[in-house]
Enzyme design. Structure first.
Site, PDB file in Angstrom:
ATOM      1  N   CYS A  34       2.027   2.091  12.960  1.00 37.45           N
ATOM      2  CA  CYS A  34       3.234   2.824  12.557  1.00 37.45           C
ATOM      3  C   CYS A  34       3.607   3.873  13.589  1.00 37.45           C
ATOM      4  O   CYS A  34       4.770   4.215  13.740  1.00 37.45           O
ATOM      5  CB  CYS A  34       3.017   3.508  11.229  1.00 37.45           C
ATOM      6  SG  CYS A  34       1.892   2.639  10.152  1.00 37.45           S
ATOM      7  N   GLY A  41       0.819  -1.208   0.000  1.00 33.94           N
ATOM      8  CA  GLY A  41       0.000   0.000   0.000  1.00 33.94           C
ATOM      9  C   GLY A  41       0.856   1.263   0.000  1.00 33.94           C
ATOM     10  O   GLY A  41       0.542   2.244  -0.688  1.00 33.94           O
ATOM     11  N   SER A  42       1.944   1.252   0.762  1.00 37.35           N
ATOM     12  CA  SER A  42       2.782   2.451   0.862  1.00 37.35           C
ATOM     13  C   SER A  42       3.359   2.826  -0.496  1.00 37.35           C
ATOM     14  O   SER A  42       3.316   3.986  -0.904  1.00 37.35           O
ATOM     15  CB  SER A  42       3.924   2.232   1.864  1.00 37.35           C
ATOM     16  OG  SER A  42       3.400   1.955   3.143  1.00 37.35           O
ATOM     17  N   THR A  51      12.064  -8.074 -10.988  1.00 42.59           N
ATOM     18  CA  THR A  51      11.387  -9.339 -11.265  1.00 42.59           C
ATOM     19  C   THR A  51      10.160  -9.467 -10.375  1.00 42.59           C
ATOM     20  O   THR A  51      10.234  -9.245  -9.166  1.00 42.59           O
ATOM     21  CB  THR A  51      12.364 -10.514 -11.028  1.00 42.59           C
ATOM     22  OG1 THR A  51      13.495 -10.315 -11.878  1.00 42.59           O
ATOM     23  CG2 THR A  51      11.717 -11.847 -11.336  1.00 42.59           C
TER      24      THR A  51
HETATM   25  C1  LIG Z   1      -1.708  -0.537   6.015  1.00 42.73           C
HETATM   26  C2  LIG Z   1      -2.038   0.704   5.279  1.00 42.73           C
HETATM   27  C3  LIG Z   1      -1.157   1.254   4.331  1.00 42.73           C
HETATM   28  C4  LIG Z   1       0.203   0.676   4.069  1.00 42.73           C
HETATM   29  O1  LIG Z   1       0.168  -0.536   3.398  1.00 42.73           O
HETATM   30  P1  LIG Z   1       1.483  -1.458   3.397  1.00 42.73           P
HETATM   31  O2  LIG Z   1       1.160  -2.555   2.436  1.00 42.73           O
HETATM   32  O3  LIG Z   1       1.665  -1.950   4.778  1.00 42.73           O
HETATM   33  O4  LIG Z   1       2.609  -0.611   2.911  1.00 42.73           O
HETATM   34  C5  LIG Z   1      -1.550   2.380   3.651  1.00 42.73           C
HETATM   35  N1  LIG Z   1      -2.738   2.957   3.889  1.00 42.73           N
HETATM   36  C6  LIG Z   1      -3.610   2.470   4.777  1.00 42.73           C
HETATM   37  C7  LIG Z   1      -4.916   3.153   4.988  1.00 42.73           C
HETATM   38  C8  LIG Z   1      -3.292   1.337   5.523  1.00 42.73           C
HETATM   39  O5  LIG Z   1      -4.152   0.868   6.422  1.00 42.73           O
END
Ligand SMILES: *Cc1c(COP(=O)(O)O)cnc(C)c1O
Length: 394
Positions: A323, A69-70, A236
């Site tokens: 975090c 997600g990040s 990859t």
């Molecule tokens: C967990 C989360 C992320 C980060 O995702 P990762 O895969 O851990 O990098 C970003 N945004 C929200 C809203 C999240 O809950």
């Protein structure tokens, strides 16, 4: 153990694990290789893209795999900002309670001369489309508003925000990481241009995610190298993780209604029960929130102490986001909805998932009030409040 921290991460589903094992043991070639086993992996990758696209009402060619997600948030925002810069548009609209993957990327852009406008969050933890509409200017190059908040679970009207952005011709990104498996995902009808997802939040593997970018919305590379992901993300591909993610997303979307009905019942039990604790308050709107999210503030305690005592009794929960725990600053989300610092320190987030039971919720409801009472009895501040030397805030 009672696991009530699904907003932090989830246990992988058996289907996703089996899918991954197959691609680790049987189809482990490099998808860029020309011989059979490489090409089999390449075909699998494309099928995963199609399966994921179907869940989002997108096209396979609009799906990009990222490390999570990040990374998806970073790439979406930096891509839109890059295009804005080329066109002389350097104004970005977002909100004060985004995930740090969004906020810290915006902070970096601010240092590069962008003007970032963070919309105020209402006391109920919501942002409305009218706020976005009022904030958009001639030089706005991006609106980024999360679908559901990871701490307090409130759900933003993304379809309405998307409609406003489309009307004003401004790209709209939404961090939908918390939404997958719980809320409808339809990039077409919701007018979403860029969307981020993370597999480990929907019972898939960690370290893999999705960036959806609508056809015609340009992407800038964060990682240079080979031509993977149509030249937009080198390296990859993590084929097993991608296959596990596709299986997990399909499963989460197929089970969405069933899980939601169950979670709504458990959520109601938890909210009703915890509301009985004196000087407590639910964070965020009671209805417009993720079906599994319960977030409370308890006056006169430290959230960290509550978590440690819950852990001793086998209950996994969170205070603020994973975090930020470990730092002494109160959650920026709770401050954004107007909780005073002192109150924000006493927060508890319980995020339920598909496997939680009524029995577990019952256990939580027996445990939390006792611990809160015990911690308050040890607190000099609480005693001052009880003697009327200090005011109650909740
Ligand atoms: C967990 C989360 C992320 C980060 O995702 P990762 O895969 O851990 O990098 C970003 N945004 C929200 C809203 C999240 O809950």
């Amino acid at each position: 153990m009672i696991y009530a921290d699904h907003a932090a991460t989830t246990k992988m589903s058996g289907t996703a694990v089996r899918e991954m094992l197959y691609y680790m043991e049987e189809v482990w070639g490099n998808p860029s290789s020309l011989y059979g086993t490489g090409q089999k992996a390449a075909e699998a990758l494309w099928s995963a893209r199609e399966r994921i696209a179907a869940c989002l009402h997108a096209k396979a060619g609009e799906i990009y795999f990222t490390s999570g997600g990040s990374e998806a948030d970073n790439q979406a925002i930096l891509s839109a900002a890059g295009k804005g810069k080329r066109e002389g548009r350097k104004h970005i609209v977002s909100t004060a309670f985004e995930h740090h993957a969004v906020l810290h990327t915006l902070r970096k852009l601010e240092r590069e001369g962008f003007e970032v406008e963070l919309l105020d969050v209402h006391e109920n933890g919501l942002i409305y489309a009218e706020q976005v509409e009022e904030a958009i200017r001639e030089d706005t190059c991006l609106v980024t508003v999360m679908y559901a908040n990871n701490e307090i679970g409130t759900v933003m009207p993304v379809a309405e925000i998307g409609a406003v952005c489309r009307k004003k011709n401004v790209p709209f990104h939404t961090d939908a990481v918390q939404a997958a498996g719980y809320l409808p995902l339809d990039v077409r009808s919701q007018n979403i241009d860029l969307l981020s997802l993370s597999a480990h939040k929907f019972y898939g593997p960690k370290g893999i995610g999705i960036l959806y970018a609508r056809t015609g919305v340009p992407l800038t590379n964060l990682i240079e190298g080979g031509a993977q992901e149509r030249g937009k993300r080198a390296g990859t591909e993590n084929v097993p993780a991608i296959m596990g993610m596709a299986a997990a997303l399909e499963e989460a979307c197929a089970n969405r209604r069933k899980n939601t009905d169950k979670l709504l019942k458990l959520r109601k039990m938890l909210i009703d029960g915890l509301s009985e604790i004196p000087h407590s308050a639910l964070n965020g709107d009671a209805e417009c929130r993720l079906p599994g999210n319960v977030s409370f503030c308890f006056e006169g305690i430290e959230g960290e102490s509550l978590l440690l005592l819950l852990d001793d009794l086998g209950i996994c929960a969170s205070s603020g986001s994973a975090c930020t725990s470990g730092s002494l600053d109160p959650s920026h989300v709770l401050l954004a909805i107007g909780r005073p610092h002192e109150v924000a320190h006493g927060s508890l987030r319980l995020s339920l998932g598909a496997d939680n039971t009524e029995e577990e919720v019952g256990r939580i409801l027996e445990t939390v009030p006792q611990i809160v009472k015990r911690l308050r009895n040890m607190s000099p501040l609480w005693q001052d409040k009880q003697r009327g030397k200090k005011e109650f805030l909740l």
